[in-house]
Design a protein around this motif. Structure first.
Motif, PDB file in Angstrom:
ATOM      1  N   THR A   1       0.829  -1.206   0.000  1.00  0.00           N
ATOM      2  CA  THR A   1       0.000   0.000   0.000  1.00  0.00           C
ATOM      3  C   THR A   1       0.861   1.253   0.000  1.00  0.00           C
ATOM      4  O   THR A   1       0.634   2.198  -0.764  1.00  0.00           O
ATOM      5  CB  THR A   1      -0.929   0.003   1.226  1.00  0.00           C
ATOM      6  OG1 THR A   1      -1.763  -1.153   1.196  1.00  0.00           O
ATOM      7  CG2 THR A   1      -1.811   1.255   1.234  1.00  0.00           C
ATOM      8  N   LEU A   2       1.863   1.248   0.840  1.00  0.00           N
ATOM      9  CA  LEU A   2       2.760   2.394   0.925  1.00  0.00           C
ATOM     10  C   LEU A   2       3.527   2.595  -0.384  1.00  0.00           C
ATOM     11  O   LEU A   2       3.676   3.715  -0.864  1.00  0.00           O
ATOM     12  CB  LEU A   2       3.730   2.201   2.092  1.00  0.00           C
ATOM     13  CG  LEU A   2       4.614   3.388   2.455  1.00  0.00           C
ATOM     14  CD1 LEU A   2       3.776   4.601   2.821  1.00  0.00           C
ATOM     15  CD2 LEU A   2       5.545   3.016   3.606  1.00  0.00           C
ATOM     16  N   ALA A   3       3.987   1.502  -0.990  1.00  0.00           N
ATOM     17  CA  ALA A   3       4.716   1.603  -2.255  1.00  0.00           C
ATOM     18  C   ALA A   3       3.833   2.190  -3.351  1.00  0.00           C
ATOM     19  O   ALA A   3       4.291   3.015  -4.161  1.00  0.00           O
ATOM     20  CB  ALA A   3       5.228   0.225  -2.665  1.00  0.00           C
ATOM     21  N   PHE A   4       2.564   1.789  -3.381  1.00  0.00           N
ATOM     22  CA  PHE A   4       1.635   2.336  -4.364  1.00  0.00           C
ATOM     23  C   PHE A   4       1.467   3.842  -4.172  1.00  0.00           C
ATOM     24  O   PHE A   4       1.453   4.610  -5.134  1.00  0.00           O
ATOM     25  CB  PHE A   4       0.278   1.637  -4.215  1.00  0.00           C
ATOM     26  CG  PHE A   4      -0.810   2.198  -5.086  1.00  0.00           C
ATOM     27  CD1 PHE A   4      -0.986   1.743  -6.382  1.00  0.00           C
ATOM     28  CD2 PHE A   4      -1.668   3.182  -4.602  1.00  0.00           C
ATOM     29  CE1 PHE A   4      -1.992   2.266  -7.183  1.00  0.00           C
ATOM     30  CE2 PHE A   4      -2.672   3.705  -5.396  1.00  0.00           C
ATOM     31  CZ  PHE A   4      -2.834   3.244  -6.688  1.00  0.00           C
ATOM     32  N   ALA A   5       1.360   4.274  -2.919  1.00  0.00           N
ATOM     33  CA  ALA A   5       1.113   5.684  -2.631  1.00  0.00           C
ATOM     34  C   ALA A   5       2.310   6.563  -2.942  1.00  0.00           C
ATOM     35  O   ALA A   5       2.161   7.753  -3.237  1.00  0.00           O
ATOM     36  CB  ALA A   5       0.720   5.854  -1.163  1.00  0.00           C
ATOM     37  N   MET A   6       3.498   5.993  -2.897  1.00  0.00           N
ATOM     38  CA  MET A   6       4.705   6.807  -2.967  1.00  0.00           C
ATOM     39  C   MET A   6       5.065   7.281  -4.378  1.00  0.00           C
ATOM     40  O   MET A   6       5.807   8.250  -4.525  1.00  0.00           O
ATOM     41  CB  MET A   6       5.903   6.033  -2.400  1.00  0.00           C
ATOM     42  CG  MET A   6       5.847   5.791  -0.908  1.00  0.00           C
ATOM     43  SD  MET A   6       5.681   7.334   0.003  1.00  0.00           S
ATOM     44  CE  MET A   6       5.583   6.740   1.688  1.00  0.00           C
TER      45      MET A   6
ATOM     46  N   ASN B   1      10.357  15.030   1.171  1.00  0.00           N
ATOM     47  CA  ASN B   1      10.648  14.234   2.363  1.00  0.00           C
ATOM     48  C   ASN B   1       9.559  14.388   3.415  1.00  0.00           C
ATOM     49  O   ASN B   1       9.162  13.422   4.072  1.00  0.00           O
ATOM     50  CB  ASN B   1      12.001  14.642   2.938  1.00  0.00           C
ATOM     51  CG  ASN B   1      13.154  14.262   2.034  1.00  0.00           C
ATOM     52  OD1 ASN B   1      13.048  13.323   1.243  1.00  0.00           O
ATOM     53  ND2 ASN B   1      14.252  14.993   2.120  1.00  0.00           N
ATOM     54  N   GLU B   2       9.061  15.614   3.562  1.00  0.00           N
ATOM     55  CA  GLU B   2       7.980  15.849   4.522  1.00  0.00           C
ATOM     56  C   GLU B   2       6.720  15.084   4.125  1.00  0.00           C
ATOM     57  O   GLU B   2       6.056  14.460   4.962  1.00  0.00           O
ATOM     58  CB  GLU B   2       7.679  17.345   4.610  1.00  0.00           C
ATOM     59  CG  GLU B   2       6.515  17.686   5.514  1.00  0.00           C
ATOM     60  CD  GLU B   2       6.104  19.137   5.416  1.00  0.00           C
ATOM     61  OE1 GLU B   2       4.913  19.429   5.618  1.00  0.00           O
ATOM     62  OE2 GLU B   2       6.981  19.987   5.124  1.00  0.00           O
ATOM     63  N   ALA B   3       6.379  15.128   2.832  1.00  0.00           N
ATOM     64  CA  ALA B   3       5.185  14.434   2.354  1.00  0.00           C
ATOM     65  C   ALA B   3       5.314  12.928   2.525  1.00  0.00           C
ATOM     66  O   ALA B   3       4.364  12.248   2.942  1.00  0.00           O
ATOM     67  CB  ALA B   3       4.928  14.786   0.889  1.00  0.00           C
ATOM     68  N   LEU B   4       6.483  12.385   2.224  1.00  0.00           N
ATOM     69  CA  LEU B   4       6.700  10.944   2.389  1.00  0.00           C
ATOM     70  C   LEU B   4       6.498  10.531   3.844  1.00  0.00           C
ATOM     71  O   LEU B   4       5.856   9.507   4.140  1.00  0.00           O
ATOM     72  CB  LEU B   4       8.106  10.573   1.916  1.00  0.00           C
ATOM     73  CG  LEU B   4       8.357  10.637   0.409  1.00  0.00           C
ATOM     74  CD1 LEU B   4       9.839  10.516   0.104  1.00  0.00           C
ATOM     75  CD2 LEU B   4       7.571   9.558  -0.321  1.00  0.00           C
ATOM     76  N   LYS B   5       7.024  11.335   4.769  1.00  0.00           N
ATOM     77  CA  LYS B   5       6.875  11.002   6.193  1.00  0.00           C
ATOM     78  C   LYS B   5       5.419  11.113   6.637  1.00  0.00           C
ATOM     79  O   LYS B   5       4.920  10.267   7.381  1.00  0.00           O
ATOM     80  CB  LYS B   5       7.757  11.934   7.026  1.00  0.00           C
ATOM     81  CG  LYS B   5       9.252  11.677   6.876  1.00  0.00           C
ATOM     82  CD  LYS B   5      10.069  12.668   7.677  1.00  0.00           C
ATOM     83  CE  LYS B   5      11.564  12.430   7.487  1.00  0.00           C
ATOM     84  NZ  LYS B   5      12.383  13.435   8.203  1.00  0.00           N
ATOM     85  N   ARG B   6       4.731  12.160   6.172  1.00  0.00           N
ATOM     86  CA  ARG B   6       3.323  12.334   6.558  1.00  0.00           C
ATOM     87  C   ARG B   6       2.471  11.171   6.077  1.00  0.00           C
ATOM     88  O   ARG B   6       1.622  10.651   6.810  1.00  0.00           O
ATOM     89  CB  ARG B   6       2.776  13.638   5.965  1.00  0.00           C
ATOM     90  CG  ARG B   6       3.140  14.882   6.712  1.00  0.00           C
ATOM     91  CD  ARG B   6       2.227  16.014   6.276  1.00  0.00           C
ATOM     92  NE  ARG B   6       2.608  17.281   6.857  1.00  0.00           N
ATOM     93  CZ  ARG B   6       1.809  18.342   6.878  1.00  0.00           C
ATOM     94  NH1 ARG B   6       0.615  18.273   6.350  1.00  0.00           N
ATOM     95  NH2 ARG B   6       2.216  19.474   7.423  1.00  0.00           N
ATOM     96  N   VAL B   7       2.688  10.788   4.827  1.00  0.00           N
ATOM     97  CA  VAL B   7       1.875   9.705   4.265  1.00  0.00           C
ATOM     98  C   VAL B   7       2.174   8.391   4.966  1.00  0.00           C
ATOM     99  O   VAL B   7       1.253   7.625   5.298  1.00  0.00           O
ATOM    100  CB  VAL B   7       2.118   9.595   2.748  1.00  0.00           C
ATOM    101  CG1 VAL B   7       1.461   8.349   2.183  1.00  0.00           C
ATOM    102  CG2 VAL B   7       1.595  10.845   2.042  1.00  0.00           C
TER     103      VAL B   7
END
Length: 369
Positions: free
Chosen positions: A330-335, A348-354
């Protein structure tokens, strides 16, 4: 000011309670348009999946009108635009000089209803950061953007809201010759999130790029609408959007690209992929192309699915528990769209938030179902 029996009479009453200095001619004209049109309803195609009925009962609260943004809504404005023009306060009003390169980002933050006006001069560069109020009962933030010849604006927008927040943003942008607009959006949570991006590629060589991610959870709705009007030759537009929905969350993406007569050599691509993680979740995606020129390159597509069972089997065969493997996929799809954000700090901020949002919001039951 309106009939006492009007369902929107409370808006007229709220307007009359504004400070005298705030009851300008432009605001009064906007109020008249609001009372005539009302807020959008699901009877309109662009609002088919989004019902604002609950918002019609809300009265704008006290606001600080020290700064009074002037300017009437566009001639084709709907009732929501008119509402914002009536009650908005303290918005950005920025003119960036030709060839300027702003060292610091423009910040569009704060509570309540805001209306912003941004003009970027010839060959100037700027970055706009939009951060919505995560606890807002009802917030609107509207942007009027104009990019002159060779100008460049990067927009970074985040909505990371509590379950009761209702947040609406709208960006209208006009792009001059060889101007570039780059937009990155992240929508997480909330009761209602609506984002409209309307771009007029008015002159040759204009370019717009959008990358976005939305995660609809709980009983929330996230609705993204885009419209790109190619009006001149050699325009470029790109859209890469990923949507996720779980629990009883609902997501909407409607992307419309119009290639007007004479807009030859237009190059447009729109890719939308959606992942549905629970039986009650729902995503409606609708890519649209209208082409009135004969020498163009345009493509669009939307996909829907669940987690890849082959990839899930592979991860489990390597020893990962099923819930953890599902979470990782799921995380890989979102990234994917997030990795393409050009601003490293925001990326980097968006990756951490998600990652944090998905870890806290997707419990094992939702991932396994």
């Amino acid at each position: 000011m309106g009939s006492m029996n009007s369902p929107l009479q409370h808006y007229a009453d709220a307007f009359e309670r504004l400070p005298e200095a705030a009851r300008t001619t432009h605001r009064r004209e906007a109020l008249q348009r609001l009372l005539a049109l009302g807020l959008p309803t699901p009877d309109l195609e662009d609002w088919k999946y989004t019902d604002l009925a609950a918002l019609r009962e809300l009265t704008p609260g006290p606001s600080d009108y020290r700064t009074i943004p002037e300017g009437a809504p566009p001639a084709d404005a709907d009732g929501l635009d008119a509402f914002n023009a009536t009650f908005a306060v303290d918005g950005l009003d920025v003119e960036i000089a030709a060839k300027a390169d702003l060292a610091e980002p423009l910040l569009a933050t704060g509570t309540g209803h805001r209306r912003h006006r941004i003009r970027v001069g010839r060959h100037a560069r700027a970055l706009l950061r939009i951060e919505l109020d995560p606890d807002a009962e009802f917030q609107t933030a509207f942007f009027d953007v104009d990019l002159a010849e060779g100008a460049s604006l990067q927009v970074l927008r985040t909505q990371d809201a509590t379950p009761d927040a209702q947040l609406i943003t709208r960006i209208r942008a006009r792009l001059g010759r060889d101007a570039k607009l780059d937009v990155s959006t992240v929508d997480l949570g909330g009761k209602l999130g609506r984002h409209d991006l309307n771009v007029d590629l008015a002159e040759p060589g204009a370019e717009v790029r959008l990358r976005g991610l939305f995660v609809a959870s709980g009983s929330g709705l996230i609705d993204n609408h885009t419209r790109f009007d190619h009006r001149a030759p050699h325009g470029t537009s790109r859209e890469l959007v990923r949507g996720l929905a779980h629990d009883s969350g609902r997501g909407v993406f409607n992307g419309r690209i119009v290639v007007h007569p004479g807009a030859q050599k237009t190059d447009s691509e729109q890719r939308i992929a959606n992942l549905i993680l629970s039986p009650k979740a729902e995503i409606n995606a609708k890519p649209e192309l209208e082409i009135y020129a004969d020498d163009v390159k345009c493509a669009h597509g939307a996909t829907f699915g669940q987690l890849d069972l082959t990839a899930l089997f592979y991860l489990r065969s390597r020893g990962l528990p099923e819930a953890e493997a599902r979470a990782l996929l799921t995380l890989a799809f979102a990234m994917e769209p997030l990795r393409q954000i050009p601003n490293a700090a925001f990326r980097n901020e968006a990756l951490k938030r998600v990652a944090t949002h998905l870890r806290s919001d997707l419990d094992e039951a939702a991932l396994v179902s």
